[in-house]
Design a protein around this motif. Structure first.
Motif, PDB file in Angstrom:
ATOM      1  N   ALA A 195      32.315  -8.384  90.761  1.00 36.17           N
ATOM      2  CA  ALA A 195      31.284  -9.417  90.624  1.00 36.17           C
ATOM      3  C   ALA A 195      31.903 -10.804  90.584  1.00 36.17           C
ATOM      4  O   ALA A 195      31.389 -11.746  91.208  1.00 36.17           O
ATOM      5  CB  ALA A 195      30.463  -9.164  89.362  1.00 36.17           C
ATOM      6  N   ALA A 196      33.010 -10.959  89.850  1.00 34.26           N
ATOM      7  CA  ALA A 196      33.669 -12.256  89.751  1.00 34.26           C
ATOM      8  C   ALA A 196      34.235 -12.688  91.103  1.00 34.26           C
ATOM      9  O   ALA A 196      34.112 -13.852  91.505  1.00 34.26           O
ATOM     10  CB  ALA A 196      34.778 -12.204  88.704  1.00 34.26           C
ATOM     11  N   LYS A 197      34.850 -11.749  91.808  1.00 40.23           N
ATOM     12  CA  LYS A 197      35.428 -12.076  93.111  1.00 40.23           C
ATOM     13  C   LYS A 197      34.327 -12.455  94.106  1.00 40.23           C
ATOM     14  O   LYS A 197      34.463 -13.415  94.871  1.00 40.23           O
ATOM     15  CB  LYS A 197      36.230 -10.885  93.622  1.00 40.23           C
ATOM     16  N   ALA A 198      33.223 -11.695  94.068  1.00 37.69           N
ATOM     17  CA  ALA A 198      32.117 -12.000  94.971  1.00 37.69           C
ATOM     18  C   ALA A 198      31.502 -13.360  94.667  1.00 37.69           C
ATOM     19  O   ALA A 198      30.949 -14.006  95.559  1.00 37.69           O
ATOM     20  CB  ALA A 198      31.056 -10.905  94.871  1.00 37.69           C
ATOM     21  N   ALA A 199      31.595 -13.801  93.399  1.00 41.08           N
ATOM     22  CA  ALA A 199      31.038 -15.104  93.000  1.00 41.08           C
ATOM     23  C   ALA A 199      31.988 -16.256  93.280  1.00 41.08           C
ATOM     24  O   ALA A 199      31.662 -17.412  92.979  1.00 41.08           O
ATOM     25  CB  ALA A 199      30.674 -15.080  91.524  1.00 41.08           C
ATOM     26  N   GLY A 200      33.164 -15.957  93.830  1.00 40.69           N
ATOM     27  CA  GLY A 200      34.078 -17.017  94.234  1.00 40.69           C
ATOM     28  C   GLY A 200      35.270 -17.251  93.334  1.00 40.69           C
ATOM     29  O   GLY A 200      35.983 -18.255  93.500  1.00 40.69           O
ATOM     30  N   ALA A 201      35.528 -16.360  92.375  1.00 43.57           N
ATOM     31  CA  ALA A 201      36.714 -16.527  91.532  1.00 43.57           C
ATOM     32  C   ALA A 201      37.965 -16.556  92.397  1.00 43.57           C
ATOM     33  O   ALA A 201      38.120 -15.751  93.328  1.00 43.57           O
ATOM     34  CB  ALA A 201      36.800 -15.389  90.513  1.00 43.57           C
ATOM     35  N   ALA A 202      38.881 -17.478  92.077  1.00 42.01           N
ATOM     36  CA  ALA A 202      40.112 -17.603  92.856  1.00 42.01           C
ATOM     37  C   ALA A 202      41.119 -16.530  92.488  1.00 42.01           C
ATOM     38  O   ALA A 202      41.924 -16.097  93.343  1.00 42.01           O
ATOM     39  CB  ALA A 202      40.725 -18.984  92.645  1.00 42.01           C
ATOM     40  N   PHE A 203      41.091 -16.100  91.224  1.00 44.47           N
ATOM     41  CA  PHE A 203      42.089 -15.132  90.754  1.00 44.47           C
ATOM     42  C   PHE A 203      41.452 -14.306  89.645  1.00 44.47           C
ATOM     43  O   PHE A 203      40.808 -14.860  88.738  1.00 44.47           O
ATOM     44  CB  PHE A 203      43.332 -15.854  90.229  1.00 44.47           C
ATOM     45  N   VAL A 204      41.631 -12.978  89.726  1.00 41.15           N
ATOM     46  CA  VAL A 204      41.061 -12.083  88.728  1.00 41.15           C
ATOM     47  C   VAL A 204      42.154 -11.170  88.178  1.00 41.15           C
ATOM     48  O   VAL A 204      42.848 -10.487  88.937  1.00 41.15           O
ATOM     49  CB  VAL A 204      39.915 -11.225  89.310  1.00 41.15           C
ATOM     50  N   LEU A 205      42.291 -11.181  86.856  1.00 46.90           N
ATOM     51  CA  LEU A 205      43.188 -10.275  86.142  1.00 46.90           C
ATOM     52  C   LEU A 205      42.357  -9.204  85.455  1.00 46.90           C
ATOM     53  O   LEU A 205      41.314  -9.504  84.866  1.00 46.90           O
ATOM     54  CB  LEU A 205      43.991 -11.043  85.082  1.00 46.90           C
ATOM     55  N   VAL A 206      42.824  -7.946  85.502  1.00 48.14           N
ATOM     56  CA  VAL A 206      42.210  -6.861  84.742  1.00 48.14           C
ATOM     57  C   VAL A 206      43.308  -6.188  83.924  1.00 48.14           C
ATOM     58  O   VAL A 206      44.370  -5.859  84.458  1.00 48.14           O
ATOM     59  CB  VAL A 206      41.525  -5.826  85.650  1.00 48.14           C
ATOM     60  N   THR A 207      43.060  -5.990  82.640  1.00 48.86           N
ATOM     61  CA  THR A 207      44.050  -5.345  81.779  1.00 48.86           C
ATOM     62  C   THR A 207      43.580  -3.953  81.374  1.00 48.86           C
ATOM     63  O   THR A 207      42.386  -3.661  81.276  1.00 48.86           O
ATOM     64  CB  THR A 207      44.304  -6.155  80.494  1.00 48.86           C
ATOM     65  N   GLY A 208      44.563  -3.082  81.126  1.00 41.78           N
ATOM     66  CA  GLY A 208      44.329  -1.749  80.597  1.00 41.78           C
ATOM     67  C   GLY A 208      45.391  -1.453  79.562  1.00 41.78           C
ATOM     68  O   GLY A 208      46.252  -2.294  79.275  1.00 41.78           O
ATOM     69  N   ALA A 209      45.358  -0.240  79.006  1.00 39.67           N
ATOM     70  CA  ALA A 209      46.317   0.112  77.962  1.00 39.67           C
ATOM     71  C   ALA A 209      46.727   1.571  78.092  1.00 39.67           C
ATOM     72  O   ALA A 209      45.922   2.466  77.831  1.00 39.67           O
ATOM     73  CB  ALA A 209      45.724  -0.142  76.579  1.00 39.67           C
ATOM     74  N   GLY A 210      47.958   1.788  78.530  1.00 37.51           N
ATOM     75  CA  GLY A 210      48.509   3.134  78.531  1.00 37.51           C
ATOM     76  C   GLY A 210      48.367   3.867  79.854  1.00 37.51           C
ATOM     77  O   GLY A 210      47.693   3.420  80.790  1.00 37.51           O
ATOM     78  N   GLU A 211      48.999   5.035  79.868  1.00 39.66           N
ATOM     79  CA  GLU A 211      49.056   5.838  81.097  1.00 39.66           C
ATOM     80  C   GLU A 211      47.675   6.266  81.590  1.00 39.66           C
ATOM     81  O   GLU A 211      47.436   6.380  82.786  1.00 39.66           O
ATOM     82  CB  GLU A 211      49.919   7.075  80.845  1.00 39.66           C
ATOM     83  N   HIS A 212      46.742   6.505  80.644  1.00 42.59           N
ATOM     84  CA  HIS A 212      45.421   6.972  81.052  1.00 42.59           C
ATOM     85  C   HIS A 212      44.640   5.916  81.824  1.00 42.59           C
ATOM     86  O   HIS A 212      43.624   6.235  82.466  1.00 42.59           O
ATOM     87  CB  HIS A 212      44.610   7.438  79.837  1.00 42.59           C
TER      88      HIS A 212
END
Length: 367
Positions: A195-212
Motif C-alpha cells: 500500500a505504501a509503495k503504491a501510494a508513492g513511498a520512495a523507500f519501504v523498510l519491513v522488519t521481522g524477528a527470528g528465523e520464523h
C-alpha cells in the motif's frame, strides 16, 4: 432450500449445522459464499483467549456472489444478482451523525456486537458469518464490487489490505517520496508495504524477528519492500540510515505481542515523523521506550484499531491492478472439515508454523 454453516458452540468446537435460506424483502440480499479470510481474532475466540458470547457463525472477511437481492438493496449498493462482492464486517445505519459525515465504518448504531461473524444464530435468520455456504446481507450492509480479474480467494485480502491502506497511507497522510518503516511481516505488514509503495513511498523498510520470519520477509520484498531486516540479527535503525540515507517519515507498528517494537518504532522515526501504532502487546505487556524522543523529534503518535470507510474499495482496486503478486502469497485454504485444525495452527497451539494467509472456502475438499 437450506444453507450449511459452522457454529462456534463452545471454545474449540465448531459444529456444522443447516439453516433455512431466508425469505428476502426489498432491502436485503443473500450471498453465496466463495471464500472468507480467517482473521487473528477468529482463532483467539476459537481457543477462548478472547471471550465472546458463543453460538455464532464466525467469519468477517467474506467474498461471494450475490445469489438473490431485493430491488432497494440493489440500488443502494449498486450491485445485481451474479455480481461478486466483498462484505465489510461492520454494518452502517447511514442516518447517525458518523454515517452522515461519511464515517460508515464507525456507525454509532452498529458496533462490534453486531458485526458480521459475531452475531448469534438465535438472531434470525442465523446466517451472519462467512464460515458458511450462504451469508445473509442485512439492509445496513456495506458491500464492495470485486474486480473481475480477481479470484475469490485472493480477493479476501481486501480486509488486511484495507487495514494497510488506512494505517500506512490514510492515517499518516503519506506523501510521495517519503520513507516508510513497517514493523511486523504478518499479512497486514506485508500489505502495508504494498500500500505504501503504491501510494508513492520512495523507500519501504519491513522488519521481522527470528528465523520464523525469514520467508515472510522474502514475501515482503516481493510486495514492494526495498529493505527487510531481522531485528534479532541487525540494527534496523542503522540499516535504514545506511540504505535510505535517513530515518523514516512514517512508521507503522503492526507487530503482535512484541513489546520492544513500541520503542523501536520511535527510534526509527525521523524529525516530525508520524508514528502509527496498530499492533497488539497483550494486556500484561510493559513496553520500553525513550519518551524524550517524542519531544526532541516532535513525533506524532496515533493509535488505530480499524479500517476507514473508503479503504476496502481502495484495497480491491489495488488488488485488481495486479501490481504486486498477491496471488502468490503463501496461504492455506480450509473447508468445513479442516477449519478447526487451521484455527489451532493459526493460534500456535498445534505446534506448527501459522500460514501467512488463511482462508475458509465452502468448496474446499469437495470432489
Amino acid at each position: 432450500m437450506t444453507a450449511t454453516a459452522l457454529v462456534l458452540t463452545d471454545y474449540g468446537r465448531l459444529e456444522r449445522r443447516e439453516f433455512p435460506e431466508p425469505a428476502l424483502g426489498d432491502d436485503d440480499a443473500l450471498l453465496r459464499v466463495e471464500a472468507c479470510g480467517m482473521c487473528g481474532s477468529d482463532h483467539e475466540v476459537f481457543t477462548g483467549r478472547m471471550r465472546w458470547p458463543l453460538g455464532f457463525v464466525p467469519g468477517h472477511e467474506t467474498v461471494g456472489v450475490i445469489e438473490r437481492i431485493g430491488p432497494a438493496a440493489a440500488r443502494r449498493w449498486g450491485v445485481a444478482e451474479g455480481d461478486r462482492v466483498a462484505v465489510s464486517n461492520r454494518r452502517a445505519c447511514r442516518t447517525c451523525a458518523r454515517c452522515t459525515a461519511g464515517d460508515l465504518a464507525n456507525c454509532v448504531r452498529f458496533g462490534p456486537m453486531t458485526s458480521y461473524g459475531m452475531v448469534p444464530t438465535s438472531v434470525p435468520p442465523s446466517l451472519w458469518g462467512g464460515y458458511a455456504t450462504h451469508h445473509y446481507l442485512a439492509p445496513e450492509s456495506v458491500v464492495h464490487r470485486v474486480p473481475p480479474s480477481l479470484d475469490p480467494v485472493s480477493a479476501t485480502l481486501f480486509n488486511p489490505l484495507a487495514g494497510a491502506v488506512t494505517w500506512a497511507v490514510e492515517v499518516p497522510a503519506l506523501r510521495p517520496g517519503e520513507v516508510v518503516a513497517i514493523l511486523g511481516p504478518g499479512i497486514r505488514g506485508i500489505c502495508a508495504a504494498a500500500a505504501a509503495k503504491a501510494a508513492g513511498a520512495a523507500f519501504v523498510l519491513v522488519t521481522g524477528a527470528g528465523e520464523h520470519d525469514t520467508e515472510r520477509l522474502a514475501t515482503a520484498r516481493s510486495m514492494g519492500a526495498d529493505l527487510t531486516v531481522d531485528v534479532t540479527r541487525d540494527d534496523p535503525v542503522e540499516a535504514l540510515r545506511s540504505a535510505a540515507g535517513r530515518l523514516a517519515d512514517v512508521v507503522v507498528d503492526i507487530t503482535a505481542h512484541a513489546p520492544a517494537a513500541f520503542g523501536q518504532a520511535m527510534e526509527l522515526a525521523a524529525l516530525r515523523a508520524r508514528v502509527v501504532y496498530a499492533g497488539s502487546r497483550g494486556d500484561d505487556a510493559t513496553a520500553v521506550c525513550r519518551p524524550d524522543l517524542i519531544t526532541t523529534r516532535e513525533l506524532r503518535l496515533t493509535g488505530v484499531r480499524g479500517v476507514s470507510t473508503s479503504a476496502p474499495a481502495q484495497a480491491l482496486r489495488l488488488l485488481g491492478e495486479h501490481r504486486f503478486p498477491y496471488e502468490r502469497i503463501a496461504r492455506t485454504v480450509a473447508g468445513f472439515d479442516t477449519v478447526p485444525d487451521l484455527l489451532l495452527t493459526m493460534s500456535g497451539d498445534a505446534g506448527r508454523r501459522p500460514p501467512l494467509h488463511a482462508v475458509f472456502s465452502p468448496l474446499e475438499g469437495l470432489s
